[in-house]
Design a protein around this motif. Structure first.
Motif, PDB file in Angstrom:
ATOM      1  N   TRP A 243      -1.530  -2.357  -6.364  1.00 52.00           N
ATOM      2  CA  TRP A 243      -1.548  -1.203  -5.470  1.00 52.00           C
ATOM      3  C   TRP A 243      -2.266  -1.532  -4.173  1.00 52.00           C
ATOM      4  CZ3 TRP A 243      -3.397   3.013  -9.504  1.00 52.00           C
ATOM      5  CH2 TRP A 243      -2.430   3.122 -10.514  1.00 52.00           C
ATOM      6  N   ILE A 244      -3.388  -2.249  -4.269  1.00 48.77           N
ATOM      7  CA  ILE A 244      -4.138  -2.613  -3.062  1.00 48.77           C
ATOM      8  C   ILE A 244      -3.290  -3.489  -2.149  1.00 48.77           C
ATOM      9  CG2 ILE A 244      -6.088  -3.961  -2.194  1.00 48.77           C
ATOM     10  CD1 ILE A 244      -7.691  -2.938  -4.608  1.00 48.77           C
ATOM     11  N   THR A 251       2.308  -0.636   3.564  1.00 48.45           N
ATOM     12  CA  THR A 251       2.227   0.784   3.900  1.00 48.45           C
ATOM     13  C   THR A 251       1.990   0.927   5.391  1.00 48.45           C
ATOM     14  OG1 THR A 251       1.287   1.208   1.717  1.00 48.45           O
ATOM     15  CG2 THR A 251       1.077   2.954   3.362  1.00 48.45           C
ATOM     16  N   GLU A 252       2.847   1.702   6.037  1.00 45.59           N
ATOM     17  CA  GLU A 252       2.802   1.771   7.498  1.00 45.59           C
ATOM     18  C   GLU A 252       1.512   2.398   8.003  1.00 45.59           C
ATOM     19  OE1 GLU A 252       5.432   3.598  11.214  1.00 45.59           O
ATOM     20  OE2 GLU A 252       6.305   3.435   9.219  1.00 45.59           O
ATOM     21  N   ALA A 253       1.114   3.521   7.419  1.00 49.73           N
ATOM     22  CA  ALA A 253      -0.087   4.215   7.875  1.00 49.73           C
ATOM     23  C   ALA A 253      -0.924   4.608   6.664  1.00 49.73           C
ATOM     24  CB  ALA A 253       0.286   5.453   8.678  1.00 49.73           C
ATOM     25  N   VAL A 258      -8.865   6.690   0.709  1.00 46.34           N
ATOM     26  CA  VAL A 258      -7.897   6.889  -0.373  1.00 46.34           C
ATOM     27  C   VAL A 258      -8.583   6.569  -1.692  1.00 46.34           C
ATOM     28  CG1 VAL A 258      -5.664   6.237  -1.354  1.00 46.34           C
ATOM     29  CG2 VAL A 258      -5.991   6.179   1.137  1.00 46.34           C
ATOM     30  N   ASN A 259      -8.496   7.496  -2.629  1.00 41.40           N
ATOM     31  CA  ASN A 259      -8.967   7.237  -3.986  1.00 41.40           C
ATOM     32  C   ASN A 259      -7.960   6.370  -4.730  1.00 41.40           C
ATOM     33  OD1 ASN A 259     -11.302   8.798  -3.852  1.00 41.40           O
ATOM     34  ND2 ASN A 259     -10.334  10.617  -4.705  1.00 41.40           N
ATOM     35  N   LEU A 260      -8.453   5.370  -5.456  1.00 41.25           N
ATOM     36  CA  LEU A 260      -7.603   4.564  -6.324  1.00 41.25           C
ATOM     37  C   LEU A 260      -8.078   4.744  -7.758  1.00 41.25           C
ATOM     38  CD1 LEU A 260      -7.017   1.191  -4.427  1.00 41.25           C
ATOM     39  CD2 LEU A 260      -5.719   3.310  -4.347  1.00 41.25           C
ATOM     40  N   GLY A 261      -7.447   5.656  -8.445  1.00 39.34           N
ATOM     41  CA  GLY A 261      -7.750   5.918  -9.843  1.00 39.34           C
ATOM     42  C   GLY A 261      -6.488   5.856 -10.664  1.00 39.34           C
ATOM     43  N   ALA A 262      -6.643   5.885 -11.969  1.00 38.72           N
ATOM     44  CA  ALA A 262      -5.493   5.758 -12.860  1.00 38.72           C
ATOM     45  C   ALA A 262      -4.611   6.995 -12.854  1.00 38.72           C
ATOM     46  CB  ALA A 262      -5.972   5.463 -14.281  1.00 38.72           C
ATOM     47  N   GLY A 263      -5.171   8.149 -12.472  1.00 37.71           N
ATOM     48  CA  GLY A 263      -4.387   9.373 -12.509  1.00 37.71           C
ATOM     49  C   GLY A 263      -4.198   9.918 -13.905  1.00 37.71           C
ATOM     50  N   ALA A 311       1.230  10.244  -2.853  1.00 38.05           N
ATOM     51  CA  ALA A 311       2.087  10.361  -1.670  1.00 38.05           C
ATOM     52  C   ALA A 311       2.376   8.998  -1.051  1.00 38.05           C
ATOM     53  CB  ALA A 311       1.435  11.278  -0.639  1.00 38.05           C
ATOM     54  N   LEU A 312       1.397   8.112  -1.083  1.00 38.78           N
ATOM     55  CA  LEU A 312       1.563   6.790  -0.491  1.00 38.78           C
ATOM     56  C   LEU A 312       2.410   5.860  -1.354  1.00 38.78           C
ATOM     57  CD1 LEU A 312      -2.126   6.295   0.676  1.00 38.78           C
ATOM     58  CD2 LEU A 312      -0.155   6.432   2.216  1.00 38.78           C
ATOM     59  N   LEU A 313       2.194   5.925  -2.679  1.00 37.32           N
ATOM     60  CA  LEU A 313       2.892   5.036  -3.619  1.00 37.32           C
ATOM     61  C   LEU A 313       3.509   5.864  -4.742  1.00 37.32           C
ATOM     62  CD1 LEU A 313       0.241   2.165  -4.003  1.00 37.32           C
ATOM     63  CD2 LEU A 313       2.140   2.293  -2.388  1.00 37.32           C
ATOM     64  N   PRO A 314       4.524   6.663  -4.423  1.00 34.06           N
ATOM     65  CA  PRO A 314       5.081   7.568  -5.443  1.00 34.06           C
ATOM     66  C   PRO A 314       5.760   6.852  -6.598  1.00 34.06           C
ATOM     67  CG  PRO A 314       6.450   7.577  -3.460  1.00 34.06           C
ATOM     68  CD  PRO A 314       5.200   6.811  -3.118  1.00 34.06           C
ATOM     69  N   GLU A 315       6.189   5.623  -6.406  1.00 31.68           N
ATOM     70  CA  GLU A 315       6.900   4.886  -7.459  1.00 31.68           C
ATOM     71  C   GLU A 315       6.108   3.684  -7.945  1.00 31.68           C
ATOM     72  OE1 GLU A 315      10.773   3.943  -5.982  1.00 31.68           O
ATOM     73  OE2 GLU A 315      11.364   6.041  -5.743  1.00 31.68           O
TER      74      GLU A 315
END
Length: 343
Positions: A243-244, A251-253, A258-263, A311-315
């Motif tokens: 992801w990083i 990622t353009e913008a 941004v939080n990076l968690g497992a969700g 929103a940034l990485l929906p897939e």
């Protein structure tokens, strides 16, 4: 200094070609996971740290360069200026446990805060396409409101309660101020609890994740006793690294934070069941009075909110819990052969 890589390695190519990413904290857990992900995608990494990780031979090759130095030293950082750096990931930090915080307070503050300032001075000279700082869920502290559902980037109260959390929050502020002054593209990535390949105990990280402690014990044929189920939004290191890299390079913008968690919330107890499915001789239990597994978290905390990440990485791809156990076990069996395991 170089580790298994020819000194004439070419500089990074023009925009659109392979990236050449400077990773500070390059001998650390997350830094090496990011380097692995970069190499897998055809990019290169410059790992900057005082000394290479004992696991460095597993990453040796033309895509990975090691440079020895202190992140607080402008002269040491100057070694990378001719290497064609295209992006910077700043992950260098000391993560003391509670027992070390007082004794190491000055050094932790110097490395975590002044080191971050030096990185932005380097970025001012290099003008990379993007700088990201790896921050931490610890900047939020432990919520006073037990009904808090998750930590949001802008709305959650920020109140770090540890030396590590306070210095990471200070580092964020320093880097933001310099990014504005120098017109640099900075994003802060706040990481939740992470486990998986490339983690080992070190002077900068004396207490490893419960999963790492359990894995090392399992390879020695030892049972594990947990202090509690240890629920959290545990994130697998290889997922995090992928992801990083996507956020950094594709990622353009990026928002400022941004939080990076497992969700998702899982428990170490759940993970032990997955590990036992792969290694039937492994035994564990929960015993608060005789726990053999340490945790830096005194109590379970809310997870990180991942709406921005969604929103940034929906897939984005995320490894299933059972598959993390199988993958981590296979990696650990290679990384820690029987003759090198701690007695």
């Amino acid at each position: 200094m170089n580790d298994g890589v020819a000194d004439d390695e070419p500089a990074a190519e023009a925009v659109g070609g392979p990236a050449n990413v400077l990773i500070t904290g390059g001998s650390g857990f997350v830094g090496m996971a990011i380097a692995e992900a970069l190499r897998t995608r055809g990019h290169r990494a410059v790992l900057f740290a005082p000394a290479p990780s004992p696991l460095a031979p597993m990453l040796a090759g033309p895509a990975i360069r090691f440079v020895a130095g202190d992140v607080r030293s402008a002269a040491d950082l100057g070694q990378v200026e001719a290497l064609g750096i295209s992006h910077i990931v700043h992950g260098a930090a000391i993560t003391p446990d509670a027992g070390q915080a007082d004794a190491l307070a000055e050094r932790v503050t110097d490395v975590n805060v002044n080191g971050s300032r030096q990185i932005m001075e380097l970025a001012r000279r290099l003008r990379p396409r993007r700088v990201v700082q790896l921050s931490s869920v610890s900047v939020y502290g432990e919520p006073a409101d037990d009904n808090l559902r998750c930590f949001e980037e802008e709305n959650a109260p920020v109140g770090p309660q540890s030396l590590y959390g306070r210095t990471k929050l200070a580092a964020e502020a320093v880097m933001r101020e310099q990014a504005k002054a120098y017109e640099l593209p900075l994003s802060i990535l706040r990481l939740g609890p992470v486990f998986g390949p490339w983690e080992i105990a070190s002077g900068s990280r004396p207490v490893v994740s419960p999963q790492c402690q359990i894995m090392e014990g399992a390879l020695r044929g030892e049972a594990s006793a947990l202090p509690r189920a240890l629920q959290a939004d545990w994130l697998y290191s290889r997922d995090l690294a992928n992801w990083i890299v996507t956020l950094l390079l594709e990622t353009e913008a990026l928002p400022p934070v941004v939080n990076l968690g497992a969700g998702r919330v899982t428990s170490v107890d759940d993970w032990c069941r997955a590990l036992q499915a792969e290694r039937p001789d492994f035994a564990w239990g929960i015993d608060p009075d005789a726990a053999t597994i340490r945790s830096n978290y005194r109590r379970d905390r809310p997870p990180l909110c991942t709406r921005r990440l969604d929103a940034l990485l929906p897939e984005r791809q995320q490894t299933a819990l059972a598959d993390t156990a199988a993958d981590y076990l296979a990696w650990a069996a290679e990384a820690f052969p029987r003759e090198t395991r701690t007695a």
